[in-house]
Write a protein that holds these residues in place. Structure first.
Motif, PDB file in Angstrom:
ATOM      1  N   ASP A 186       1.675   5.566  10.973  1.00 43.93           N
ATOM      2  CA  ASP A 186       2.546   5.044   9.917  1.00 43.93           C
ATOM      3  C   ASP A 186       1.855   3.969   9.094  1.00 43.93           C
ATOM      4  O   ASP A 186       2.512   3.194   8.417  1.00 43.93           O
ATOM      5  CB  ASP A 186       3.821   4.445  10.518  1.00 43.93           C
ATOM      6  CG  ASP A 186       4.757   5.513  11.043  1.00 43.93           C
ATOM      7  OD1 ASP A 186       4.910   6.537  10.361  1.00 43.93           O
ATOM      8  OD2 ASP A 186       5.312   5.334  12.138  1.00 43.93           O
ATOM      9  N   ILE A 187       0.522   3.914   9.141  1.00 44.69           N
ATOM     10  CA  ILE A 187      -0.219   2.937   8.348  1.00 44.69           C
ATOM     11  C   ILE A 187      -0.429   3.494   6.954  1.00 44.69           C
ATOM     12  O   ILE A 187      -0.696   4.668   6.784  1.00 44.69           O
ATOM     13  CB  ILE A 187      -1.582   2.616   8.997  1.00 44.69           C
ATOM     14  CG1 ILE A 187      -1.356   1.926  10.335  1.00 44.69           C
ATOM     15  CG2 ILE A 187      -2.429   1.736   8.097  1.00 44.69           C
ATOM     16  CD1 ILE A 187      -2.630   1.671  11.105  1.00 44.69           C
ATOM     17  N   GLU A 188      -0.356   2.645   5.941  1.00 44.09           N
ATOM     18  CA  GLU A 188      -0.635   3.085   4.583  1.00 44.09           C
ATOM     19  C   GLU A 188      -1.798   2.288   4.036  1.00 44.09           C
ATOM     20  O   GLU A 188      -1.912   1.083   4.227  1.00 44.09           O
ATOM     21  CB  GLU A 188       0.580   2.901   3.678  1.00 44.09           C
ATOM     22  CG  GLU A 188       0.320   3.388   2.271  1.00 44.09           C
ATOM     23  CD  GLU A 188       1.585   3.524   1.479  1.00 44.09           C
ATOM     24  OE1 GLU A 188       1.517   3.388   0.257  1.00 44.09           O
ATOM     25  OE2 GLU A 188       2.631   3.767   2.071  1.00 44.09           O
ATOM     26  N   LEU A 189      -2.689   2.971   3.320  1.00 42.78           N
ATOM     27  CA  LEU A 189      -3.850   2.343   2.718  1.00 42.78           C
ATOM     28  C   LEU A 189      -3.524   1.902   1.301  1.00 42.78           C
ATOM     29  O   LEU A 189      -2.499   2.242   0.740  1.00 42.78           O
ATOM     30  CB  LEU A 189      -5.032   3.321   2.733  1.00 42.78           C
ATOM     31  CG  LEU A 189      -5.430   3.839   4.117  1.00 42.78           C
ATOM     32  CD1 LEU A 189      -6.700   4.653   4.006  1.00 42.78           C
ATOM     33  CD2 LEU A 189      -5.608   2.723   5.104  1.00 42.78           C
ATOM     34  N   THR A 202       1.208  -2.474  -0.275  1.00 43.11           N
ATOM     35  CA  THR A 202       1.329  -1.379  -1.231  1.00 43.11           C
ATOM     36  C   THR A 202       2.787  -1.247  -1.631  1.00 43.11           C
ATOM     37  O   THR A 202       3.694  -1.539  -0.850  1.00 43.11           O
ATOM     38  CB  THR A 202       0.851  -0.047  -0.632  1.00 43.11           C
ATOM     39  OG1 THR A 202       1.634   0.269   0.521  1.00 43.11           O
ATOM     40  CG2 THR A 202      -0.609  -0.112  -0.245  1.00 43.11           C
ATOM     41  N   LEU A 203       3.018  -0.816  -2.852  1.00 41.88           N
ATOM     42  CA  LEU A 203       4.367  -0.611  -3.377  1.00 41.88           C
ATOM     43  C   LEU A 203       4.501   0.851  -3.783  1.00 41.88           C
ATOM     44  O   LEU A 203       3.766   1.331  -4.657  1.00 41.88           O
ATOM     45  CB  LEU A 203       4.621  -1.511  -4.586  1.00 41.88           C
ATOM     46  CG  LEU A 203       5.960  -1.306  -5.314  1.00 41.88           C
ATOM     47  CD1 LEU A 203       7.129  -1.605  -4.387  1.00 41.88           C
ATOM     48  CD2 LEU A 203       6.024  -2.169  -6.568  1.00 41.88           C
ATOM     49  N   ASP A 204       5.404   1.560  -3.125  1.00 40.16           N
ATOM     50  CA  ASP A 204       5.647   2.955  -3.465  1.00 40.16           C
ATOM     51  C   ASP A 204       6.290   3.010  -4.858  1.00 40.16           C
ATOM     52  O   ASP A 204       7.343   2.405  -5.073  1.00 40.16           O
ATOM     53  CB  ASP A 204       6.585   3.597  -2.430  1.00 40.16           C
ATOM     54  CG  ASP A 204       6.717   5.098  -2.619  1.00 40.16           C
ATOM     55  OD1 ASP A 204       7.147   5.514  -3.710  1.00 40.16           O
ATOM     56  OD2 ASP A 204       6.391   5.837  -1.669  1.00 40.16           O
ATOM     57  N   VAL A 256       2.673  -2.858   4.501  1.00 43.42           N
ATOM     58  CA  VAL A 256       1.375  -3.479   4.747  1.00 43.42           C
ATOM     59  C   VAL A 256       0.292  -2.436   4.540  1.00 43.42           C
ATOM     60  O   VAL A 256       0.435  -1.281   4.950  1.00 43.42           O
ATOM     61  CB  VAL A 256       1.304  -4.043   6.185  1.00 43.42           C
ATOM     62  CG1 VAL A 256      -0.102  -4.523   6.512  1.00 43.42           C
ATOM     63  CG2 VAL A 256       2.303  -5.186   6.346  1.00 43.42           C
ATOM     64  N   SER A 257      -0.802  -2.809   3.881  1.00 44.56           N
ATOM     65  CA  SER A 257      -1.888  -1.871   3.605  1.00 44.56           C
ATOM     66  C   SER A 257      -3.043  -2.071   4.571  1.00 44.56           C
ATOM     67  O   SER A 257      -3.168  -3.119   5.223  1.00 44.56           O
ATOM     68  CB  SER A 257      -2.403  -2.062   2.170  1.00 44.56           C
ATOM     69  OG  SER A 257      -3.242  -3.202   2.103  1.00 44.56           O
ATOM     70  N   LEU A 258      -3.917  -1.061   4.621  1.00 46.81           N
ATOM     71  CA  LEU A 258      -5.100  -1.187   5.466  1.00 46.81           C
ATOM     72  C   LEU A 258      -6.114  -2.133   4.844  1.00 46.81           C
ATOM     73  O   LEU A 258      -7.048  -2.574   5.497  1.00 46.81           O
ATOM     74  CB  LEU A 258      -5.734   0.182   5.718  1.00 46.81           C
ATOM     75  CG  LEU A 258      -6.744   0.246   6.863  1.00 46.81           C
ATOM     76  CD1 LEU A 258      -6.114  -0.231   8.158  1.00 46.81           C
ATOM     77  CD2 LEU A 258      -7.293   1.644   7.037  1.00 46.81           C
ATOM     78  N   GLY A 259      -5.949  -2.455   3.545  1.00 52.63           N
ATOM     79  CA  GLY A 259      -6.783  -3.496   2.961  1.00 52.63           C
ATOM     80  C   GLY A 259      -6.607  -4.804   3.716  1.00 52.63           C
ATOM     81  O   GLY A 259      -7.562  -5.536   3.963  1.00 52.63           O
ATOM     82  N   LEU A 260      -5.357  -5.107   4.110  1.00 52.62           N
ATOM     83  CA  LEU A 260      -5.090  -6.290   4.925  1.00 52.62           C
ATOM     84  C   LEU A 260      -5.560  -6.074   6.353  1.00 52.62           C
ATOM     85  O   LEU A 260      -6.190  -6.940   6.954  1.00 52.62           O
ATOM     86  CB  LEU A 260      -3.594  -6.612   4.899  1.00 52.62           C
ATOM     87  CG  LEU A 260      -3.109  -7.706   5.864  1.00 52.62           C
ATOM     88  CD1 LEU A 260      -3.812  -9.026   5.569  1.00 52.62           C
ATOM     89  CD2 LEU A 260      -1.608  -7.861   5.778  1.00 52.62           C
ATOM     90  N   LEU A 261      -5.258  -4.888   6.913  1.00 56.46           N
ATOM     91  CA  LEU A 261      -5.634  -4.637   8.301  1.00 56.46           C
ATOM     92  C   LEU A 261      -7.138  -4.679   8.499  1.00 56.46           C
ATOM     93  O   LEU A 261      -7.631  -5.052   9.557  1.00 56.46           O
ATOM     94  CB  LEU A 261      -5.095  -3.281   8.755  1.00 56.46           C
ATOM     95  CG  LEU A 261      -3.574  -3.149   8.776  1.00 56.46           C
ATOM     96  CD1 LEU A 261      -3.161  -1.786   9.310  1.00 56.46           C
ATOM     97  CD2 LEU A 261      -2.946  -4.247   9.598  1.00 56.46           C
TER      98      LEU A 261
END
Length: 263
Positions: free
Chosen positions: A253-256, A56-58, A66-71
């Motif tokens: 600290d995870i971002e989706l 993700t890019l703020d 890193v996004s939760l799409g990858l996780l």
């Protein structure tokens, strides 16, 4: 594999490692320096990874995470004690309590993305499709929950064209749909009945993070079991899971992939 293709794969891995080392986010120049890759090449690879919802890019700080799409793709390899593992524990609890498939969605305008799902214990249940996947906001309970959390003027500005082009006739006109979102805000949950598919129903509740609602949790199953008369009862279980996830994700600290807020 050709040498050029192998080199691209290596550079992609180096970039993912560099970004993953900065849970607070990292800028283009810094990640290019740490990965040892020319800035122009770095930008092209990062752009693709962002487009595929792996990063993700703020939009304000211009920092990558890193996004939760990858996780969600490698979730089975992650430490079960991590945030993603705990999130799936909540979904498993919800699936067990309601006996329906449970999942977790994020708004990825103009659609919603399913980033995690857990099957229920019933022999006949919602078909488990690949994750991550996108679904229409108009015909899903999570789409309704996530749009209801936005300012109505923003929904009209950002989704009116999408609505006119893709919303099914059963939804009615935009004014009718906006009226239904007010009801969602009032009761604290949304449901979809014979909307995404005939014979399928779902119930969703908002997952609130620091004053925003970028995520939603849901259950889904066949309408002969998830009846209209049972919706209010199962909604209590869904809203309880939403509160659990709000507490959990507010402290990580995870971002989706939505890019709407850091977790």
């Amino acid at each position: 594999m050709a040498s050029g293709e192998a080199g691209l794969v290596r550079r992609t891995i180096w970039l993912l490692r560099a970004v993953a080392a900065h849970p607070e986010g990292v800028g283009l120049s810094e990640v290019a320096r740490e990965a040892g890759i020319p800035k122009a090449t770095c930008y092209r690879v990062l752009t693709v990874l962002e487009r595929e919802s792996w990063l993700t890019l703020d939009p304000v700080t211009r920092r990558y995470r890193v996004s939760l799409g990858l996780l969600s793709i490698v979730g089975g390899l992650l430490d079960g004690g991590g945030a993603y593992g705990h999130m799936r524990d909540v979904l498993r609890g919800l699936a067990g309590e309601t006996r329906e498939t449970a999942g977790f969605d994020v708004l990825l305008a103009p659609k919603v993305m399913v980033v995690a799902q857990v099957p229920g214990p019933s022999l006949i249940g919602q078909t488990l499709k690949p994750v991550p996947r996108t679904q229409p906001v108009w015909a899903t309970s999570t789409g309704k929950v996530l749009l209801a959390a936005l300012d109505p003027a923003q929904v009209r500005a950002d989704f009116a064209e999408e609505f006119a082009t893709y919303a099914p006739p059963e939804v009615g006109d935009l004014d009718s749909f906006m009226g239904s979102l007010a009801a969602v805000r009032s009761r604290g949950f949304a449901f979809a009945y014979d909307e995404l598919e005939v014979g399928a129903a779902s119930v969703a509740a908002p997952v609130q993070i620091r004053g925003t609602t970028p995520y939603a949790v849901w259950i889904g199953g066949p309408t002969y079991r998830l009846t209209r008369d049972s919706i209010d009862e199962v909604a209590e279980s869904v809203m309880k899971a939403a509160r659990q996830l709000s507490e959990l994700l507010s402290n990580t600290d995870i971002e989706l992939p939505s890019g709407l807020g850091r977790l």
